[in-house]
Design a protein around this motif. Sequence first.
Motif, PDB file in Angstrom:
ATOM      1  N   ARG A 144       0.823  -1.201   0.000  1.00 42.97           N
ATOM      2  CA  ARG A 144       0.000   0.000   0.000  1.00 42.97           C
ATOM      3  C   ARG A 144       0.864   1.261   0.000  1.00 42.97           C
ATOM      4  N   TYR A 145       1.970   1.242   0.751  1.00 36.81           N
ATOM      5  CA  TYR A 145       2.868   2.400   0.726  1.00 36.81           C
ATOM      6  C   TYR A 145       3.475   2.584  -0.665  1.00 36.81           C
ATOM      7  N   LEU A 146       3.838   1.487  -1.299  1.00 37.01           N
ATOM      8  CA  LEU A 146       4.381   1.591  -2.653  1.00 37.01           C
ATOM      9  C   LEU A 146       3.335   2.144  -3.610  1.00 37.01           C
ATOM     10  N   GLN A 147       2.092   1.740  -3.443  1.00 34.23           N
ATOM     11  CA  GLN A 147       1.022   2.264  -4.296  1.00 34.23           C
ATOM     12  C   GLN A 147       0.853   3.768  -4.105  1.00 34.23           C
ATOM     13  N   VAL A 148       0.850   4.194  -2.842  1.00 35.97           N
ATOM     14  CA  VAL A 148       0.677   5.621  -2.536  1.00 35.97           C
ATOM     15  C   VAL A 148       1.743   6.454  -3.227  1.00 35.97           C
ATOM     16  N   HIS A 149       2.973   5.925  -3.281  1.00 39.72           N
ATOM     17  CA  HIS A 149       4.089   6.688  -3.839  1.00 39.72           C
ATOM     18  C   HIS A 149       4.380   6.325  -5.295  1.00 39.72           C
TER      19      HIS A 149
ATOM     20  N   ARG B   8      -3.499 -10.084   1.631  1.00 39.95           N
ATOM     21  CA  ARG B   8      -4.485  -9.899   0.569  1.00 39.95           C
ATOM     22  C   ARG B   8      -5.656  -9.044   1.060  1.00 39.95           C
ATOM     23  N   ARG B   9      -6.066  -9.254   2.310  1.00 43.47           N
ATOM     24  CA  ARG B   9      -7.170  -8.469   2.868  1.00 43.47           C
ATOM     25  C   ARG B   9      -6.761  -6.994   2.958  1.00 43.47           C
ATOM     26  N   ILE B  10      -5.521  -6.740   3.386  1.00 40.34           N
ATOM     27  CA  ILE B  10      -5.041  -5.353   3.497  1.00 40.34           C
ATOM     28  C   ILE B  10      -5.020  -4.677   2.128  1.00 40.34           C
ATOM     29  N   LEU B  11      -4.621  -5.418   1.110  1.00 37.55           N
ATOM     30  CA  LEU B  11      -4.570  -4.860  -0.241  1.00 37.55           C
ATOM     31  C   LEU B  11      -5.959  -4.481  -0.755  1.00 37.55           C
ATOM     32  N   GLN B  12      -6.989  -5.150  -0.235  1.00 35.86           N
ATOM     33  CA  GLN B  12      -8.352  -4.890  -0.691  1.00 35.86           C
ATOM     34  C   GLN B  12      -9.105  -3.934   0.229  1.00 35.86           C
ATOM     35  N   ASP B  13      -8.456  -3.470   1.283  1.00 33.25           N
ATOM     36  CA  ASP B  13      -9.101  -2.608   2.269  1.00 33.25           C
ATOM     37  C   ASP B  13      -9.150  -1.165   1.755  1.00 33.25           C
ATOM     38  N   ARG B  14     -10.326  -0.702   1.394  1.00 28.00           N
ATOM     39  CA  ARG B  14     -10.461   0.633   0.832  1.00 28.00           C
ATOM     40  C   ARG B  14     -10.297   1.728   1.878  1.00 28.00           C
ATOM     41  N   SER B  15     -10.355   1.361   3.155  1.00 25.28           N
ATOM     42  CA  SER B  15     -10.196   2.367   4.209  1.00 25.28           C
ATOM     43  C   SER B  15      -8.735   2.593   4.589  1.00 25.28           C
ATOM     44  N   TRP B  16      -7.814   1.800   4.015  1.00 21.69           N
ATOM     45  CA  TRP B  16      -6.399   1.912   4.368  1.00 21.69           C
ATOM     46  C   TRP B  16      -5.860   3.276   3.933  1.00 21.69           C
ATOM     47  N   SER B  17      -5.051   3.881   4.790  1.00 21.26           N
ATOM     48  CA  SER B  17      -4.368   5.126   4.435  1.00 21.26           C
ATOM     49  C   SER B  17      -3.019   5.148   5.133  1.00 21.26           C
ATOM     50  N   PRO B  18      -2.030   5.851   4.590  1.00 21.35           N
ATOM     51  CA  PRO B  18      -0.701   5.899   5.214  1.00 21.35           C
ATOM     52  C   PRO B  18      -0.731   6.760   6.469  1.00 21.35           C
ATOM     53  N   THR B  19       0.286   6.591   7.313  1.00 26.07           N
ATOM     54  CA  THR B  19       0.389   7.468   8.472  1.00 26.07           C
ATOM     55  C   THR B  19       0.626   8.893   7.972  1.00 26.07           C
TER      56      THR B  19
END
Length: 323
Positions: free
Chosen positions: A252-257, A301-312
């Motif tokens: 997710r961090y790699l996706q954000v950046h 896999r669940r974390i990758l699909q979690d739409r509520s995830w956001s970076p610190t």
Amino acid sequence: MAKPAGEAELTIVITTFNRAGYLSGLLESIKALDPAPAAVVVVDNASTDNTPEVLEAARRGFPVPLTVLRLETNTGGAGGFAAGTEAALADGAGWLWLMDDDVEVLPGAVAALRKWTGSYDCIHGRRLDGSGAPFFWQHRFVPFLGVHVPVRGNVFRDSPVFETNLGCFEGMLISAEQVRRIGLPDARYFINGDDLIYGWLASLDRPVAYVNDFVIRKVRAQKQIDLGIRHLNDSSDLGRFTSMRNRGHTARYLQVHGRYNRAGFALGTVLTAGKEILRLVAVERTLHGAGRLWAGWREARRILQDRSWSPTPPLPATRKQQV
């Protein structure tokens, strides 16, 4: 660039859990630091041994202010460093030296690191292993794979500083200004990879330095095998689970950046699982615990699909910085 450590308050931040004996040795080594830090913050991750008694005894007559932050639950190294970093910032720290409880600091460490604080915001000194030999820590993070790889050779052959792009909470020195820019360590990692990704985030802001000055000695012995370029230590079921689960957070961090490559990251996941299986077979001489890798992968896999995830998020700047 942050002020040099000589012009700003340096606070040591320690996270501990059920290692009272090691913690006592670390605190004794801090007493011998010359020059001394401005303060020490110890985060007790709900230890069930005699850690509270060790800390209470240490506070009496400690040469610098010693703050103890006892958490109600064990939040892992990641949660402990997040809480300790936040507390140190609130107390006015200008620099934060983050370390686990199973190391000891060398007497001249503060002076050795201080000479680099005018040039870098995130600095790692060299470490000695339990036998007194240099401990191997020269890696780079490869975003394509989402894993770190060793760098061969003598990285200090031509320069006393090696610039890298990852971190280690076994001695990371980081400026308060950079912490505010990149945010606190991500407590969701619990253990495994939290420091690596924090160093990577720091490197996106400014280069991360590994310097040719020995500042820390590891004291906790571990089972290990020598792979030539590096050692492979033993682990635990929790370590195996988080090694795979935290791949989700790293992705997710790699996706954000904008650095996520699906095929490359999948290959990195296979390599991570292979390393953990090798660790089981070659170091621990068993396959018991391999199931925790599968469980961790499913959670990733669940974390990758979690739409509520956001970076610190970054932290608010101080009033002085806002002017």
